[in-house]
Design a protein around this motif. Structure first.
Motif, PDB file in Angstrom:
ATOM      1  N   GLU A 142      65.165  -6.332  43.662  1.00  0.00           N
ATOM      2  CA  GLU A 142      65.917  -7.500  44.136  1.00  0.00           C
ATOM      3  C   GLU A 142      66.819  -8.063  43.042  1.00  0.00           C
ATOM      4  O   GLU A 142      67.852  -8.662  43.335  1.00  0.00           O
ATOM      5  CB  GLU A 142      64.960  -8.605  44.594  1.00  0.00           C
ATOM      6  CG  GLU A 142      64.177  -8.271  45.824  1.00  0.00           C
ATOM      7  CD  GLU A 142      63.222  -9.385  46.219  1.00  0.00           C
ATOM      8  OE1 GLU A 142      63.406 -10.548  45.781  1.00  0.00           O
ATOM      9  OE2 GLU A 142      62.272  -9.099  46.957  1.00  0.00           O
ATOM     10  N   THR A 157      69.752  -4.362  47.628  1.00  0.00           N
ATOM     11  CA  THR A 157      68.427  -4.803  48.050  1.00  0.00           C
ATOM     12  C   THR A 157      68.440  -6.280  48.414  1.00  0.00           C
ATOM     13  O   THR A 157      68.835  -7.118  47.616  1.00  0.00           O
ATOM     14  CB  THR A 157      67.383  -4.548  46.943  1.00  0.00           C
ATOM     15  OG1 THR A 157      67.272  -3.136  46.740  1.00  0.00           O
ATOM     16  CG2 THR A 157      66.017  -5.092  47.330  1.00  0.00           C
ATOM     17  N   VAL A 158      68.005  -6.562  49.625  1.00  0.00           N
ATOM     18  CA  VAL A 158      67.888  -7.929  50.116  1.00  0.00           C
ATOM     19  C   VAL A 158      66.498  -8.473  49.796  1.00  0.00           C
ATOM     20  O   VAL A 158      66.336  -9.611  49.373  1.00  0.00           O
ATOM     21  CB  VAL A 158      68.133  -7.975  51.644  1.00  0.00           C
ATOM     22  CG1 VAL A 158      67.889  -9.365  52.206  1.00  0.00           C
ATOM     23  CG2 VAL A 158      69.520  -7.472  51.976  1.00  0.00           C
ATOM     24  N   THR A 177      64.035  -3.886  51.975  1.00  0.00           N
ATOM     25  CA  THR A 177      65.083  -4.194  52.946  1.00  0.00           C
ATOM     26  C   THR A 177      66.405  -4.175  52.204  1.00  0.00           C
ATOM     27  O   THR A 177      66.582  -4.889  51.214  1.00  0.00           O
ATOM     28  CB  THR A 177      64.850  -5.575  53.590  1.00  0.00           C
ATOM     29  OG1 THR A 177      63.560  -5.592  54.201  1.00  0.00           O
ATOM     30  CG2 THR A 177      65.925  -5.879  54.628  1.00  0.00           C
ATOM     31  N   SER A 178      67.309  -3.330  52.666  1.00  0.00           N
ATOM     32  CA  SER A 178      68.610  -3.170  52.017  1.00  0.00           C
ATOM     33  C   SER A 178      69.721  -3.439  53.013  1.00  0.00           C
ATOM     34  O   SER A 178      69.554  -3.269  54.228  1.00  0.00           O
ATOM     35  CB  SER A 178      68.769  -1.740  51.481  1.00  0.00           C
ATOM     36  OG  SER A 178      67.828  -1.490  50.478  1.00  0.00           O
ATOM     37  N   ARG A 179      70.865  -3.830  52.446  1.00  0.00           N
ATOM     38  CA  ARG A 179      72.060  -4.027  53.269  1.00  0.00           C
ATOM     39  C   ARG A 179      73.135  -3.087  52.744  1.00  0.00           C
ATOM     40  O   ARG A 179      73.419  -3.037  51.551  1.00  0.00           O
ATOM     41  CB  ARG A 179      72.539  -5.468  53.191  1.00  0.00           C
ATOM     42  CG  ARG A 179      73.773  -5.706  54.084  1.00  0.00           C
ATOM     43  CD  ARG A 179      74.126  -7.169  54.235  1.00  0.00           C
ATOM     44  NE  ARG A 179      73.066  -7.820  55.003  1.00  0.00           N
ATOM     45  CZ  ARG A 179      72.401  -8.892  54.578  1.00  0.00           C
ATOM     46  NH1 ARG A 179      72.689  -9.444  53.435  1.00  0.00           N
ATOM     47  NH2 ARG A 179      71.455  -9.434  55.310  1.00  0.00           N
ATOM     48  N   ARG A 195      75.035  -3.512  57.510  1.00  0.00           N
ATOM     49  CA  ARG A 195      73.808  -3.277  58.277  1.00  0.00           C
ATOM     50  C   ARG A 195      72.599  -3.417  57.369  1.00  0.00           C
ATOM     51  O   ARG A 195      72.633  -3.045  56.206  1.00  0.00           O
ATOM     52  CB  ARG A 195      73.801  -1.875  58.881  1.00  0.00           C
ATOM     53  CG  ARG A 195      74.839  -1.699  59.941  1.00  0.00           C
ATOM     54  CD  ARG A 195      74.663  -0.367  60.572  1.00  0.00           C
ATOM     55  NE  ARG A 195      75.146  -0.454  61.943  1.00  0.00           N
ATOM     56  CZ  ARG A 195      75.163   0.532  62.766  1.00  0.00           C
ATOM     57  NH1 ARG A 195      74.715   1.709  62.392  1.00  0.00           N
ATOM     58  NH2 ARG A 195      75.618   0.389  63.984  1.00  0.00           N
ATOM     59  N   THR A 196      71.528  -3.926  57.950  1.00  0.00           N
ATOM     60  CA  THR A 196      70.273  -4.065  57.222  1.00  0.00           C
ATOM     61  C   THR A 196      69.311  -2.988  57.698  1.00  0.00           C
ATOM     62  O   THR A 196      69.224  -2.707  58.891  1.00  0.00           O
ATOM     63  CB  THR A 196      69.672  -5.466  57.474  1.00  0.00           C
ATOM     64  OG1 THR A 196      70.627  -6.442  57.057  1.00  0.00           O
ATOM     65  CG2 THR A 196      68.401  -5.670  56.694  1.00  0.00           C
ATOM     66  N   THR A 197      68.598  -2.394  56.741  1.00  0.00           N
ATOM     67  CA  THR A 197      67.634  -1.354  57.073  1.00  0.00           C
ATOM     68  C   THR A 197      66.409  -1.474  56.178  1.00  0.00           C
ATOM     69  O   THR A 197      66.509  -1.968  55.051  1.00  0.00           O
ATOM     70  CB  THR A 197      68.265   0.053  56.940  1.00  0.00           C
ATOM     71  OG1 THR A 197      67.354   1.026  57.430  1.00  0.00           O
ATOM     72  CG2 THR A 197      68.613   0.375  55.500  1.00  0.00           C
ATOM     73  N   ASP A 198      65.280  -1.059  56.688  1.00  0.00           N
ATOM     74  CA  ASP A 198      64.032  -1.063  55.918  1.00  0.00           C
ATOM     75  C   ASP A 198      63.655   0.356  55.550  1.00  0.00           C
ATOM     76  O   ASP A 198      63.757   1.271  56.369  1.00  0.00           O
ATOM     77  CB  ASP A 198      62.880  -1.675  56.729  1.00  0.00           C
ATOM     78  CG  ASP A 198      62.996  -3.173  56.876  1.00  0.00           C
ATOM     79  OD1 ASP A 198      63.510  -3.813  55.936  1.00  0.00           O
ATOM     80  OD2 ASP A 198      62.562  -3.700  57.910  1.00  0.00           O
TER      81      ASP A 198
END
Length: 145
Positions: free
Chosen positions: A28, A34-35, A54-56, A60-63
């Motif tokens: 982070e 990294t969100v 969790t990344s953007r 788009r956000t993805t895990d």
């Protein structure tokens, strides 16, 4: 597959660098994509330790579920997976007087239809790697928790 590599000088000793970077939740502080990153198991950090990252990227956000695969005194490897990608962060450390050279390699192997986008995403991942290389030395020096 996309592979990006950077040599990054960290202003701390090898032990301090490895100790900081072995806890993947700290992404982070140094990975602009990294969100949020949360450890989902307990105990000491060892091979098999896991984090939900969790990344953007591109709005788009993805895990991804990351797992520490290798934890040696001079080498860390994290592998993150979800349904569309496998991401590997390979970190090799070299002690220098008063600092540490980090040889950082990030690779992304897309799955299914996402493979088709691989050639078009390389430049964006290179730019992201440049940002990581800029942020990581100060994050390690400040040792955020």
């Amino acid at each position: 597959m996309i592979i990006v590599e950077r040599d990054i000088v960290l202003p701390v000793t090898l032990d301090e660098a490895v100790s900081y970077l072995e806890d993947f939740r700290r992404t982070e502080h140094w990975d602009p994509g990294t969100v949020r990153c949360v450890r989902i198991d307990q105990g000491s950090i060892r091979p098999g330790a896991t984090w939900r990252n969790t990344s953007r990227f591109r709005g788009r956000t993805t895990d991804l579920l990351y797992r520490l695969e290798i934890r040696d005194p001079e080498h860390l490897v994290f592998v993150g997976t979800n349904k569309s990608v496998t991401a590997t962060d390979d970190m090799r450390f070299e002690a220098r007087p008063g600092e540490t050279l980090l040889k950082y390699q990030a690779s992304l192997r897309f799955k299914g239809l996402a493979k088709l986008a691989t050639p078009f995403l390389r430049a964006e991942f290179e730019a992201l790697a440049d940002k990581v290389a800029q942020r990581l030395p100060s994050a390690v020096a400040e040792r955020h928790d």
